[in-house]
Design an enzyme around this catalytic site. Sequence first.
Site, short mmCIF file in Angstrom:
data_model
loop_
_atom_site.label_atom_id
_atom_site.label_comp_id
_atom_site.label_asym_id
_atom_site.label_seq_id
_atom_site.Cartn_x
_atom_site.Cartn_y
_atom_site.Cartn_z
N SER A 72 13.80 -145.01 -6.22
CA SER A 72 13.16 -145.15 -7.52
C SER A 72 14.22 -145.13 -8.62
O SER A 72 15.10 -145.99 -8.65
CB SER A 72 12.10 -144.06 -7.70
OG SER A 72 11.24 -144.36 -8.77
N ASP B 189 4.18 -152.01 -3.72
CA ASP B 189 4.59 -150.93 -4.62
C ASP B 189 3.89 -151.13 -5.97
O ASP B 189 4.20 -152.05 -6.72
CB ASP B 189 6.11 -150.95 -4.80
CG ASP B 189 6.64 -149.69 -5.46
OD1 ASP B 189 5.91 -149.09 -6.27
OD2 ASP B 189 7.79 -149.31 -5.17
N HIS C 111 5.11 -147.22 -3.12
CA HIS C 111 6.38 -146.68 -3.60
C HIS C 111 6.97 -145.63 -2.66
O HIS C 111 8.18 -145.43 -2.61
CB HIS C 111 6.17 -146.08 -5.00
CG HIS C 111 7.43 -145.80 -5.74
ND1 HIS C 111 8.40 -146.76 -5.97
CD2 HIS C 111 7.90 -144.66 -6.31
CE1 HIS C 111 9.40 -146.23 -6.65
NE2 HIS C 111 9.13 -144.96 -6.87
#
Length: 767
Positions: A631, A709, A741
């Site tokens: 991320s 995602d 994600h």
Amino acid sequence: MKTPWKVLLGLLGVAALVTIITVPVVLLNKDEAAADSRRTYTLADYLKNTFRVKSYSLRWVSDSEYLYKQENNILLFNAEHGNSSIFLENSTFEIFGDSISDYSVSPDRLFVLLEYNYVKQWRHSYTASYSIYDLNKRQLITEEKIPNNTQWITWSQEGHKLAYVWKNDIYVKIEPHLPSHRITSTGKENVIFNGINDWVYEEEIFGAYSALWWSPNGTFLAYAQFNDTGVPLIEYSFYSDESLQYPKTVWIPYPKAGAVNPTVKFFIVNTDSLSSTTTTIPMQITAPASVTTGDHYLCDVAWVSEDRISLQWLRRIQNYSVMAICDYDKTTLVWNCPTTQEHIETSATGWCGRFRPAEPHFTSDGSSFYKIVSDKDGYKHICQFQKDRKPEQVCTFITKGAWEVISIEALTSDYLYYISNEYKEMPGGRNLYKIQLTDHTNKKCLSCDLNPERCQYYSVSLSKEAKYYQLGCRGPGLPLYTLHRSTDQKELRVLEDNSALDKMLQDVQMPSKKLDFIVLNETRFWYQMILPPHFDKSKKYPLLIDVYAGPCSQKADAAFRLNWATYLASTENIIVASFDGRGSGYQGDKIMHAINKRLGTLEVEDQIEAARQFLKMGFVDSKRVAIWGWSYGGYVTSMVLGSGSGVFKCGIAVAPVSRWEYYDSVYTERYMGLPTPEDNLDHYRNSTVMSRAENFKQVEYLLIHGTADDNVHFQQSAQISKALVDAGVDFQAMWYTDEDHGIASSTAHQHIYSHMSHFLQQCFSLR
């Protein structure tokens, strides 16, 4: 300057914990190390969760009783004496097979809500089916069932009223066996959300799916309504089973930086006036004039009493917020929010709060409240406010120092309980304190001296009126859960000590953990290292930087973890290090706000500098240095590798941001402002991964993303890939079909960590 603390986890057993002051860690001589025939912690151990850390998840139902699930029975425990009785038999759960995912007991203990058919949606949201069990009759209620695919449900704080959301509309049950009352009728998928958050409010503001708030005795139900009309849609394909000829398309209203945002309205309905013959109209409370001049957010809701509520509102540029305290007029039946009860919070150096303004904690009479705000030196501390704001009134800070209060845990008539990182001046520590309200000098740490080698990172769960509390020691040693009495802090009993795990790990060569700081420009910056078994400072080890580095993040802490890094250090003899540089949290606004309006600069530079500092320590192989992150950590990893520093040989970026205009408005604009020429467009354009594509020729790069995602869209990695291809860069890439994600499905989780392990083995020439 005080002596730094360096935390070690020897063999991870209780007796093996050592706190030391100087490097190196406790060593065996070469003969002893060579003779150590115990096995290492393997990748299979991590993926199969061979060694399970136990916790103790209790649920307080009064000031002296709690529920705990054991062997599928729900037991009711007396906190003082520890005796228990069966509250709900496992046979009740067996009716539903293995599909029960949760339970919830009504405050009057007459009913239990059973949740099943759980279907995950986004990070916090899901749908489920619910049945109500009558504890007096010992049977399920079959009348007026709650509909399947309910989006949220919650008991009132007293009695047994129920509020739930179905198809984006709110319903209330006064009695579990009676028909529901429909409160709203405007709900529309992906457009109007009543009582639940849309995507961006769920992810970035409330950190939850619910937008319902019961008043203390259950008379009033407050709720938010979000209107996503005009919010642009993100869409992606969902491939599902291979028999599906055409992929499904998923649409989500997702405001990106600078795009149209959802609007919000706030309502309160009197549930005591609900009837089958008349319509009860919810009352709207509008935002203060000082925030309605432009786009704004609702960011906190807290009931003060049965007829008083506080609401916090935030401008779209998140350096200005207003708390409005509203009172119910029983004569006119309206809610009034006088400007004399408005409290303004601003930030001149960044944004309000850590991620949003902190929640207030009101005294029982509602005349004042306590809240975590930044003091004049930029440290987050507890300040006392009076309800009625007077001109130039300044709140009274009850804590102070070059450390931060993490959270307020409870407020009683005499004491305030809070978690902070004051002890030993270690930002990565957490301890429980209580402070007397009438004498702020009377402050006591309730956890610091209990087990200082094993326990330096605590969480707490207090009973309804804080008569008892559960301490959760989460590290650096094996987690330990104990129950205490507040009046004298006496430990009543150990709830879970992980002794079985301790015994198992004695037969495994485990890494050690070092927590320390380096000084750069007269500022302490903390790091942690997971060191291989029998670490020898005279040897050279490969180094992997495990990075996140987002605003208000913290990777260097005293918590215990069994994770991928444990395997890398134990089996592959890799040092895994994390560094909290500029932009990180819990060390004051000077450090945290350093990256305001300039993401992708200082926090990236600091990871490179940290690696250089680690190289100077003498035990890192300069030719085998890597970095990885997920991320925001994937973004920093990519920016580091694209910097052309020459420090790193390779790196892995999972689900990275690549351009801030692609990410959601609430998060991005908090730190970057707007992508407009008048605000910060130039830095938006100068902080992309794609602009550094040419420098990736100097490194080995593995790029990973899930195709489903909903958070950091596949678009972000697709654009990195395109730029690297256009620049003629040879790199590796892996996508995970239909993974979000977290890439957390069982098969994908095993595959991604196996794949990343093979990549590092190749990069470091370990095989």
